[in-house]
Design an enzyme around this catalytic site. Structure first.
Site, PDB file in Angstrom:
ATOM      1  N   LEU A  86       6.606 -31.368 -45.244  1.00 36.17           N
ATOM      2  CA  LEU A  86       5.308 -30.683 -45.273  1.00 36.17           C
ATOM      3  C   LEU A  86       5.492 -29.637 -46.359  1.00 36.17           C
ATOM      4  CD1 LEU A  86       2.570 -30.737 -43.835  1.00 36.17           C
ATOM      5  CD2 LEU A  86       3.408 -28.955 -42.298  1.00 36.17           C
ATOM      6  N   ASP A  87       4.777 -29.767 -47.481  1.00 33.82           N
ATOM      7  CA  ASP A  87       5.125 -28.956 -48.648  1.00 33.82           C
ATOM      8  C   ASP A  87       4.838 -27.472 -48.438  1.00 33.82           C
ATOM      9  OD1 ASP A  87       2.489 -28.207 -49.748  1.00 33.82           O
ATOM     10  OD2 ASP A  87       2.246 -30.333 -50.192  1.00 33.82           O
ATOM     11  N   ILE A  88       5.347 -26.671 -49.340  1.00 37.21           N
ATOM     12  CA  ILE A  88       5.345 -25.219 -49.182  1.00 37.21           C
ATOM     13  C   ILE A  88       3.936 -24.640 -49.056  1.00 37.21           C
ATOM     14  CG2 ILE A  88       5.388 -24.738 -51.668  1.00 37.21           C
ATOM     15  CD1 ILE A  88       7.414 -22.468 -50.990  1.00 37.21           C
ATOM     16  N   ASP A  89       2.954 -25.293 -49.679  1.00 35.59           N
ATOM     17  CA  ASP A  89       1.575 -24.794 -49.666  1.00 35.59           C
ATOM     18  C   ASP A  89       0.767 -25.330 -48.488  1.00 35.59           C
ATOM     19  OD1 ASP A  89       1.944 -23.405 -52.139  1.00 35.59           O
ATOM     20  OD2 ASP A  89       1.765 -25.325 -53.171  1.00 35.59           O
ATOM     21  N   SER A  90       1.414 -26.104 -47.628  1.00 32.81           N
ATOM     22  CA  SER A  90       0.714 -26.723 -46.496  1.00 32.81           C
ATOM     23  C   SER A  90       1.175 -26.118 -45.182  1.00 32.81           C
ATOM     24  CB  SER A  90       0.970 -28.234 -46.484  1.00 32.81           C
ATOM     25  OG  SER A  90       0.535 -28.816 -47.694  1.00 32.81           O
TER      26      SER A  90
END
Length: 257
Positions: free
Chosen positions: A124-128
């Site tokens: 789950l990427d850093i911006d999510s």
């Protein structure tokens, strides 16, 4: 008479994983501890086995598995899923006694040894934000991120389209929505069919069965959409539900993906 072809064999760790007993890494650990026998003999690392070979696993291995935990975390923006990078904290640092959700229906208690080998089963990427699974259990990791995994993952995705920041649904062409569902490729490989529908005029609902790197953001870029917010709300049958941001709970004894 021509010689018959030798019966096909498989590495023992792969056979144990294919049987759904554990992950390959876990199988190697069991073999190293002498917990696996093939045809009555303690198995050696790297052993090849055939379809007719009898495999027995020591009950100690089952006991070890029963103590493994799987944790559901509501990841905030600004944390990376795996190893620390570029000064950002890994999400596992949020798994502490003080961040354990008081509403957790599980009876389990937090203990520091539960952090040993605890790894994310999917990105789950850093911006999510949203549901992130961290597990010690190789069977669950394989179910969620193995090559043959088809577990659904559901996301709510806020988007803009050019100058359209509100009522994006009206501005966005239906043909492009169809491309999001099927027809796009990333890194030269076609994407699996996805469920994509409008949740409200500014938010799409995605349901995927694969997890390429930054997949939804890159899919949206290909059709002219900009992602302004992304939240994972479901993995398989497990919902994010009421779990507060930055807090975590245990996967319950009777829950499964």
């Amino acid at each position: 008479m021509p010689e018959s072809a030798p019966a096909p064999t498989t590495r023992l760790n792969k056979r144990l994983a294919d049987l759904g007993l554990c992950s390959r890494r876990e199988a190697d650990d069991w073999i190293a501890k002498g917990w696996v026998r093939v045809n009555g003999q303690v198995a050696a690392m790297g052993l090849q086995v055939g379809a007719g070979d009898r495999i027995d696993v020591d009950p100690k291995a089952r006991g070890q598995q029963s103590q493994q935990v799987t944790i559901l975390l509501h990841k905030p923006v600004g944390y990376v899923s795996g190893q620390a990078e570029d000064g950002y904290q890994p999400a596992v640092t949020l798994v502490q006694q003080r961040t354990h959700w008081r509403g957790d229906p599980s009876k389990q208690r937090f203990a520091p040894q539960q952090l040993r080998g605890l790894a994310p089963a999917g990105r789950l990427d850093i911006d999510s934000t949203g549901l992130l699974v961290l597990t010690q259990d190789g069977r669950i990791a394989r179910q969620l991120i193995g090559e043959d995994s088809g577990v659904e993952k559901e996301y709510l995705v806020r988007v803009s389209y050019g100058a359209a920041l509100t009522d994006v649904q009206s501005a966005f062409p239906a043909a492009q929505l169809a491309r999001l569902r099927h027809g796009l490729s990333l890194d030269g490989k076609p994407l699996k069919r996805a469920q994509v529908d409008w949740q409200n005029p500014e938010q799409l609902r995605f349901v995927l069965t694969e997890g390429r790197k930054r997949q939804i953001r890159r899919m949206c870029e290909l059709v002219g959409l900009k992602v302004t917010g992304l939240k994972r709300v479901r993995i398989g049958r497990v919902l994010l539900g009421q779990l507060p941001l930055g807090q975590w709970r245990y996967l319950g004894e009777h829950e499964g993906f």
